[in-house]
Structure formats: C-alpha cells, structure tokens
Design a protein around this motif. Structure first.
Motif, PDB file in Angstrom:
ATOM      1  N   SER A   1       0.808  -1.225   0.000  1.00  0.00           N
ATOM      2  CA  SER A   1       0.000   0.000   0.000  1.00  0.00           C
ATOM      3  C   SER A   1       0.840   1.273   0.000  1.00  0.00           C
ATOM      4  O   SER A   1       0.526   2.212  -0.744  1.00  0.00           O
ATOM      5  CB  SER A   1      -0.960  -0.011   1.188  1.00  0.00           C
ATOM      6  N   PRO A   2       1.908   1.387   0.810  1.00  0.00           N
ATOM      7  CA  PRO A   2       2.740   2.590   0.703  1.00  0.00           C
ATOM      8  C   PRO A   2       3.366   2.764  -0.684  1.00  0.00           C
ATOM      9  O   PRO A   2       3.441   3.872  -1.213  1.00  0.00           O
ATOM     10  CB  PRO A   2       3.821   2.369   1.777  1.00  0.00           C
TER      11      PRO A   2
ATOM     12  N   SER B   1      -6.071   4.137   1.533  1.00  0.00           N
ATOM     13  CA  SER B   1      -5.195   4.177   2.695  1.00  0.00           C
ATOM     14  C   SER B   1      -3.792   3.704   2.331  1.00  0.00           C
ATOM     15  O   SER B   1      -3.605   2.936   1.391  1.00  0.00           O
ATOM     16  CB  SER B   1      -5.778   3.289   3.796  1.00  0.00           C
ATOM     17  N   LEU B   2      -2.802   4.152   3.101  1.00  0.00           N
ATOM     18  CA  LEU B   2      -1.439   3.653   2.979  1.00  0.00           C
ATOM     19  C   LEU B   2      -1.186   2.478   3.919  1.00  0.00           C
ATOM     20  O   LEU B   2      -0.100   1.895   3.906  1.00  0.00           O
ATOM     21  CB  LEU B   2      -0.420   4.764   3.289  1.00  0.00           C
ATOM     22  N   SER B   3      -2.163   2.129   4.731  1.00  0.00           N
ATOM     23  CA  SER B   3      -2.001   1.028   5.678  1.00  0.00           C
ATOM     24  C   SER B   3      -2.159  -0.301   4.965  1.00  0.00           C
ATOM     25  O   SER B   3      -3.069  -0.478   4.153  1.00  0.00           O
ATOM     26  CB  SER B   3      -3.020   1.131   6.810  1.00  0.00           C
ATOM     27  N   ASN B   4      -1.280  -1.228   5.292  1.00  0.00           N
ATOM     28  CA  ASN B   4      -1.390  -2.570   4.734  1.00  0.00           C
ATOM     29  C   ASN B   4      -2.459  -3.387   5.445  1.00  0.00           C
ATOM     30  O   ASN B   4      -3.059  -4.274   4.848  1.00  0.00           O
ATOM     31  CB  ASN B   4      -0.047  -3.300   4.846  1.00  0.00           C
TER      32      ASN B   4
ATOM     33  N   SER C   1      -3.934   0.351  12.835  1.00  0.00           N
ATOM     34  CA  SER C   1      -3.494  -0.085  11.512  1.00  0.00           C
ATOM     35  C   SER C   1      -1.980  -0.022  11.466  1.00  0.00           C
ATOM     36  O   SER C   1      -1.337   0.530  12.356  1.00  0.00           O
ATOM     37  CB  SER C   1      -4.096   0.814  10.425  1.00  0.00           C
ATOM     38  N   CYS C   2      -1.414  -0.585  10.413  1.00  0.00           N
ATOM     39  CA  CYS C   2       0.039  -0.560  10.302  1.00  0.00           C
ATOM     40  C   CYS C   2       0.455  -0.483   8.847  1.00  0.00           C
ATOM     41  O   CYS C   2      -0.205  -1.009   7.954  1.00  0.00           O
ATOM     42  CB  CYS C   2       0.639  -1.816  10.935  1.00  0.00           C
ATOM     43  N   ARG C   3       1.562   0.208   8.631  1.00  0.00           N
ATOM     44  CA  ARG C   3       2.170   0.320   7.320  1.00  0.00           C
ATOM     45  C   ARG C   3       3.485  -0.465   7.348  1.00  0.00           C
ATOM     46  O   ARG C   3       4.161  -0.507   8.372  1.00  0.00           O
ATOM     47  CB  ARG C   3       2.432   1.795   6.983  1.00  0.00           C
TER      48      ARG C   3
ATOM     49  N   ILE D   1       5.705   8.321   6.862  1.00  0.00           N
ATOM     50  CA  ILE D   1       4.586   7.676   6.173  1.00  0.00           C
ATOM     51  C   ILE D   1       3.316   7.749   7.018  1.00  0.00           C
ATOM     52  O   ILE D   1       2.210   7.820   6.469  1.00  0.00           O
ATOM     53  CB  ILE D   1       4.952   6.224   5.795  1.00  0.00           C
TER      54      ILE D   1
ATOM     55  N   GLU E   1      -0.177   9.023   5.797  1.00  0.00           N
ATOM     56  CA  GLU E   1      -1.413   8.266   6.014  1.00  0.00           C
ATOM     57  C   GLU E   1      -2.494   9.151   6.626  1.00  0.00           C
ATOM     58  O   GLU E   1      -3.665   9.071   6.239  1.00  0.00           O
ATOM     59  CB  GLU E   1      -1.130   7.063   6.929  1.00  0.00           C
TER      60      GLU E   1
ATOM     61  N   THR F   1       4.492   1.513  13.608  1.00  0.00           N
ATOM     62  CA  THR F   1       5.208   1.237  12.359  1.00  0.00           C
ATOM     63  C   THR F   1       5.474  -0.258  12.220  1.00  0.00           C
ATOM     64  O   THR F   1       5.305  -1.028  13.169  1.00  0.00           O
ATOM     65  CB  THR F   1       6.544   2.007  12.285  1.00  0.00           C
TER      66      THR F   1
END
Length: 850
Positions: free
Chosen positions: A96-97, A109-112, A315-317, A356, A360, A401
C-alpha cells in the motif's frame, strides 16, 4: 493537517511501453516487470500509466517523504531518500505505501492492514452488521482486515428474537467471508483474518468450518490458544471453555478433553493448512502496546497474514530492509556483513516510516472529505465516518510502524552460512537484535525532535519482557527512552514479501530459497533465429528447454566462474547446487524443528510477530504437525502455520460422519480448482463433424469439460493414440486464466497445447463453462446429461455441440443408473438404465449410444 495535493502527471505510457522499459530495468526479468507494471506503476481509473520504470515510482515516493521531512528539524532531502529506496536495493516500502504514496488518482489508505472493533461490542445483529460494514469500507480502501469472533455468544444460547436461540459463530464466519469476496481491490480480492479464542464453547465449530467444501473461502482462520490449554494438552488433562471467554462469572461453561480438540486442530491443519495457531498469552505478555490496554490498545486479533497483532481500529504500514545488500563481497571467502551501513539505514528507515504515518493521516483526511462530499444521508455515512475517525485517532496517538526484512535466505548464503544450521540461527538472531536496537534508538532520537507518541508512559512499560530485553542489551538506549520517550508505540515485524521479493530479486522475507534452479520450456517458432531445438513433439512443434536460475544463485555462479549460458544437464545442475551455499538449504531441505526454533529465537527481537510457513512434504504424519506446533509454543513463537504439500487440493469434509453420509452432489470436490487435473480425451462424430472433448477429472469423476471441432482450422489436433493427459490452469501475461492440455509423446517428452479456451468457438467455450459449473457443484452426471439435452438452442452447430457433450459425459454414468424421463425408442418402455454409457432398455434389450 492539509490534504495532499500532488499535481497529476501529464506524460503517459502504454502498457507495452512501461513493460518494455521495466523489463530493461529488471535486466530481462519479465515476471518482476509484469508485477510492477500491473500492481505498482502509477495509473488512473482509465488505465493511463504515468510511470515508465520503478525509479519513476521511487522518485514519486522520495518527493513525498521529503515534503513531510520539511516539517521537522534536520530534514532529509529528496535525493537522500531516493538513494535509499531506488532500485529496491536497501529500503523497500511494501504494498500500500508503494502504490499509494504520492498517488492522486486513488483515495486509498497507505495502511497494509487493520483490525476492527469487537471488544465490548454487542453480538446483536446491529453489532454484527456494524463490523461487516467496517470490514467492507476498509477493504475498498485497499486494506487487509482482521477481527475476532470471541464476543459472539455460542450456539444454542437464548436470544430475545424470533429465533429464540443463537446460531453460534459459523454463520457469521460465512457472512464476513462473503463480504470479502465481494470487494475488489484494483484487480485483487480483499484479505481477511478471522480468529476465535480456544476458550470459546464454539471453537470446535470454528476449527471445522473451513473443512466443508465451499465454506468460508474468503478468510484465513486462526485459533487464539492460551497457555492453560497447551498445558492441558501436554498433561492430558481437562480444560474449561466459557462464555464470555475467561469470565469469572460465565453465563455458560463446559469441560472438554484438551487433547481431543488439539488433535482436531492438528488434523485439520495437516489436511488443509488451516487453522493457523496464535499463542495468545505469548502475544499479549510480549506486546508493548498492551501496556496501554486500558487506553484502547488491548490486542484482539491480527492482520490476515498474522504478523501484526492489533487493537481495535489500529493499523500498520509495512517496509522491508533488503538484507542481501549489506553483504560485502558475497559468495567469496572475504564476505562480511556491513553492520555500520546497516544500522545507519535502519535509523533512516524508521524515520521514513514515521513520515509515512503523516502521509497516512493526510490520506485519512482525504477519505473523510470524500465521505462528507458523498450524496448519501448522514445515517448511511455515519458508520464509515466514525470508522475512519477511530483509525485516525489510533494512528495519531500510537504512530505504529512495521519495519521488516526480506532476503534472509540470500543474506546467509552470501555469507556462506547454511540456513537452518546452528550458525545460521545464531547469525539471524543477531541481525534481528541489531534491527530492534537500531529501530528503537531511531524512535527515541525522532522523539527528541518531534515528540513522543501521545500516551507514552515509561512506568507502564517497565515490566514488559521486550523492553527489558532492550534494557539488558543497551542500557543507554533504555535510559534515553525514559528521558525523551519514544516516537512510536511499536515498530517491528516480519511480513511475507511475495511481490516485494520479486522486485528485490531475492528470497522472500525470513524464508529460505524455494529452489535455486529449475527448468522451463518454450516453443520455437519456424522463423526464430539463434535458437536451439531440444526436441520435436508428435505434432511437429519444436521446443527449447532452458534453465532458470534464482537471481542470487546466478550471482554465485558468476563470482565462482560458472558459465550461466551453458546448456547444463540435470546431473550438471545437481553438481552445481551441491557446490553452492544453497545446498540442502531450500524450503524443502531445512529441518522443520530447527526452523521453528529459529522463529522463536528471532521473535524475541520482534515486537509484533512473524509471518512464516513451515512447508512440509505430502507424506508427513499428523503427529509431526502436532510436534511442530508444540515446539513453536515452547520456543516462544507468537503464531505458526504449516503447509503440507498438496494439502489444499484434497477433498475437504467437515467430519467423519459427513464422510459416511456424503453423496453425489454434497461437496465432493475441493473449494478451489486444483492447478493440475488428470484428463480423459474423448473423440466422437456427429453427422460429418469430428469432435474432441477434454474432461478434467478428480478421483475419476468429471469436474470440467471442454469440447470443440478437431478437424478444421480452428480445431485442436493431437495424435489419435492420445486418450489421456493433464489439464493445467495457467495465467496469461495479462493476468487472465487459460487452460492448457499436456500429454506425453511416445518418447516420453511432455507436449503442451496452450489455451484450450482460445482453440474453441467462443460459444462452445461459454457453454462449457456453464456445464463445468454444474459438474463442479456435484450434480449427478445423469442429471447433467438431462440438463444438456434440455437446452433450447437455435444454432445447429450448438445443438451438435450439445449432443457431443452429452455423449462424452454418458461414459461416466455408473452402470445400472436409472435414466429419468427417457423412453425406449423401440418399445416405448420407461425401464431404461445406463450400461457402459449407453441407454439400454431392460424390457426389449435395445441400446442407444448417442
């Protein structure tokens, strides 16, 4: 916070232009090029592509990271960031990022991964539907989702509605699974993790749910297992299940034999690779965020692959470090690991991860603006809006993170260390210890400049085992953390890196190499120049066989003087592998117990979790799977999944009773079509037309059928003596499916006819899909024949096709089966049965075979 306003790029590229440029970028690796163009190149909804190679993407990402850096002291420049991420060499934002940073064409979203709320939630239909809607809303923004079902009351519990009693967990598993299957994510399907506590009275039903064909196909499932249950298994004692789970005053409880339920878990995992196991006491006791459980950070489930345990609405990236790039002089006697550069880059990676989070938060603001601008009324938008507000709060407050790694297998090989050996486990553990110390030190340094995460409280963390390990390893880091705080509530993970490792051209994640070398075959066209013909098949097609080397194995060959262009025999290849550091270090070679112990040792230095699968050969016993699970618990793993080769392609059943009761049409086929099916070839003639049918079989039963002409320019020509082979489901370059037919010629070579779907008339193909669907759902063969015969079709050629399909399938009707709605054309009797595929009248003896 301002919403990102990156200007749209103007220059566009065709799919072919981007692919060719990327192919050159990846030095001829067409799979890596195809994956990048399809999944990560910047594109809009109309399919316009705005990036020609991955370095265009890296520049896009670097520009956005540098923009955020300007908000803080001592900012990194765009070029500094670009040098860290270009060429996938050192730091690789994942999924996602990579797709979303600087992307103005998608509001995503940038979160995986996310976990959504159930702690304290009602299991009323209102509560169930709320979670369902939250799941869908996250998946449409590209996120994978996990949630736990332990709050749902067990089957048979009293409820005050028309049902009077609860249906239990399984129907809701189906609901959430179906919702996942409905949501598309830029050409892929959403990912879902469902979990339940072993303490729940319905946990056995949960464990069995996916064993029935067609059930819960849109979710991964894992069981949260506590230490008391594991001790009961080990000591062969009873265990008490409760609802609410672990309640001191439960509404319902029952005593079970722990070992019996354990054996069911083990059997199902052996049979179908699920459920996975989460050792929940280890997860909670080791979790740094759970020091803040009363403030909303109590871990309740994990993301779909299990590497990020999360509290509701967090959530997490993800980002991966390419470990191989820090091996200097790889595959030589001078090989060494550059710890200085490695630690410097870990520090930069943690800083980039914090940037990031800011990006997000901008994305979430854009999502909220989109929701506010939507024309629906406020009642409809309320759940979605509150969902993203909750996620924003967690992201701002905890700033979680997910720094991970890839290329662990290649790193060890480059250093001449055997994966899975005692030396290998020790070195890997040291690497991950260094990552933990460097990342936490970077988070403290960032806190000095940017402030600690909102609820940091050193007193809450002082007894946490992970924090105490950091203190023992680096007291200065620990006391700096007491003074300045930490920027991020949790920092580390080891996620699967499938597509990432394709682009880094390395082994995936923490895994060993799958195969260092294998062979492929390609067809030689008559006009091709400078090609080698290794053999000619029965229909006259020429083929060249070529060897495919794992990228780093090829690097080892070059460094050690081996010719990468030579036409090696199988014996030569075996000798090459034996001489390399990859020898006996593939995923099938590594001792399984040592891999579990390696995971446990590394887990001590990873504050989230590790996604790893123990790959087993097909012939291992259930007892071995149980031993691996037990060893994983004792080694300190937070979770484990096993995959026995071929286990997902067998017939799935729910229990032993269903085996006895199962009849034709009751789920006799696997949920997912196996890639390879045995096939019969049937030839027949209708009027003057010659036809051929390919019938895919599972356990001797027809599962699919493809038919068409065999004697015209659009037909399929194979030798008359071929009456069996394989139907193989493959992918075209554009990602669509195709079905190939493969048989052995008289010299034993495999000959492949590619694309049955393109060889037949499109009408035949579409009707074949229809008939195959009825076969796959287990309709009795005589009923399928009746269905085909009843089709009302105007086209004469299609009616001829219809007769051919019926004739081909009649071969598989069991002798003695009564023919329904059929009458003898000789005596008008209804007393007809099938005999060797022909209708035979028991009254007059006449037979009809057509």
């Amino acid at each position: 916070m301002p919403v990102q306003t990156t200007p749209k790029a103007s220059k566009t590229y065709t799919q072919d232009e981007a692919f060719k440029a990327s192919l050159a970028y990846f030095k001829g690796d067409d799979l890596a090029a195809r994956v990048w163009v399809n999944k990560y190149a910047l594109k809009d909804s109309d399919g316009n592509i705005y990036e020609q190679t991955p370095n265009d993407m890296h520049r896009r990402i670097a520009k956005e990271i540098a923009r955020v850096e300007q908000r803080y002291p001592n900012p990194m420049t765009e070029d500094e960031v670009f040098d860290l991420i270009k060429d996938f060499k050192y730091i690789v934002p994942q999924g996602s990022p990579m797709a979303g940073i600087g992307n103005p064409y998608q509001i995503a979203s940038l979160s995986n991964c996310f976990v959504i709320g159930n702690e304290g939630s009602s299991d009323s239909y209102g509560g169930v539907m709320k979670i369902d809607q939250e799941q869908v809303q996250l998946m449409k923004r590209r996120g994978g989702v996990g949630h736990d079902l332990s709050h749902i009351r067990p089957k048979g519990s009293p409820v005050k509605n028309s049902a009077l009693t609860s249906t239990g967990i399984v129907p809701f598993m189906e609901r959430y699974s179906n919702s996942t299957r409905e949501v598309a994510q830029d050409g892929r399907r959403g990912a879902l993790m469902l979990s339940v506590s072993i303490n729940h009275p319905d946990s056995e039903d949960f464990i069995d749910a996916k064993m029935e064909q067609g059930k819960v196909t849109g979710a991964n499932v894992s069981v949260r297992i506590d230490d008391d249950f594991m001790k009961a298994v080990k000591n062969k004692t009873a265990y008490t299940q409760k609802y609410p789970v672990f309640s001191d005053a439960p509404k319902f409880s029952k005593e079970i034999e722990a070992e019996k339920l354990w054996k069911k878990i083990v059997h199902n995992a052996w049979k179908s690779a699920e459920p996975g196991i989460l050792f929940w006491d280890t997860v909670i006791n080791e979790s740094v965020p759970d020091c803040y459980a009363d403030l909303g950070y109590k871990t309740v489930s994990t993301n779909p692959c299990g590497e990020i345990p999360l509290c509701p609405y967090d959530s997490c990236r993800l980002l991966a470090i390419n470990l191989f790039s820090y091996v200097e002089d790889p595959f030589t006697t001078k090989a060494k690991f550059n710890y200085t550069l490695f630690k410097k880059h870990i520090s930069a990676a943690q800083r980039i991860m914090d940037d990031i989070i800011d990006l997000e938060l901008e994305k979430i603001d854009a999502i909220l603006q989109k929701i506010d601008a939507d024309p629906e009324n406020e009642d409809v938008k309320g759940v979605e809006r509150n969902l993203w507000l909750n996620i924003k709060k967690k992201a701002e407050e905890g700033r979680r993170t997910g720094i991970g790694i890839t290329a662990e297998g290649d790193m060890l090989a480059g250093l001449g260390i055997k994966y899975g050996s005692e030396e290998g486990v020790a070195f890997s553990t040291e690497i991950h210890k260094n990552i933990a110390l460097a990342a936490y030190r970077a988070s403290v340094e960032t806190a000095k400049e940017r402030g600690a995460f909102g609820i940091f409280d050193s007193d809450r963390e002082k007894e946490n085992p992970f924090i105490l390990r950091l203190k023992e390893a680096d007291e200065k880091l620990y006391y700096d953390m007491l003074e300045y705080g930490r920027r991020n509530i949790a920092l580390l993970t080891i996620a699967p890196t499938g597509t990432t490792s394709l682009m880094t051209q390395t082994t995936s994640g923490i895994e060993p190499v799958f195969l260092p070398v294998y062979k492929r075959r390609r067809k030689v066209n008559p006009n091709d120049k400078d090609v080698r013909v290794d053999f000619v098949d029965e229909v006259g097609d020429s083929w060249e066989e070529y060897v495919v080397f794992h990228h780093r194995f090829k690097e080892w060959m070059k460094i050690n003087g081996h010719d990468i262009d030579k036409n090696y025999s199988n014996t030569d290849l075996d000798e090459l592998v034996k001489a390399s550091p990859y020898y006996q270090a593939t995923s099938n070679d590594v001792d399984w117990l040592s891999k579990v112990r390696m995971q446990g040792a590394v887990q001590k230095w990873v504050d989230h979790s590790i996604s790893v699968t123990i790959n087993l050969p097909n012939d291992v016993s259930e007892d071995l799977v149980g031993r691996l699970y037990l060893e994983a618990w004792q080694a300190g793993c937070k979770g484990v999944t096993v995959y026995r080769d071929g286990s997902r392609s067998g017939v799935l059943i729910s229990n032993d009773e269903k085996k006895e009761e199962e009849k034709e049409g009751n789920g006799i086929f696997p949920t997912k079509r196996p890639q390879v099916l045995e096939a019969d070839v049937v030839r027949f003639q209708n009027s003057k037309d010659k036809w051929i049918a390919f019938i895919g079989l599972i356990d001797g039963r027809p599962y699919e059928i493809f038919t068409g002409f065999s004697d015209d320019e659009d037909g399929i020509l194979i030798p008359r003596w071929v009456n069996e082979g394989l139907i193989i489901k493959n992918r075209n370059e554009d990602g669509t499916s195709r079905y190939d037919f493969q048989y052995k010629n008289k010299r034993g070579y495999k000959t492949t006819i590619e694309g049955l779907s393109h060889k037949f008339n499109p009408e035949f193909w579409n009707y074949a899909k229809l008939i195959s669907s009825t076969l796959r759902h287990g309709m009795p063969i005589d009923n399928v024949v009746n269905l085909v015969n009843s089709l009302q079709l105007d086209s004469e050629s299609i009616n001829t096709w219809k007769n051919g399909v019926a004739r081909a399938l009649k071969r598989f009707i069991a002798d003695g089966t009564v023919a329904k709605k059929e009458k003898c054309t000789n005596c008008n009797s209804s007393n007809l049965i099938y005999q060797e595929g022909c209708l035979t009248c028991k009254d007059c003896g006449s037979s009809k075979c057509g």
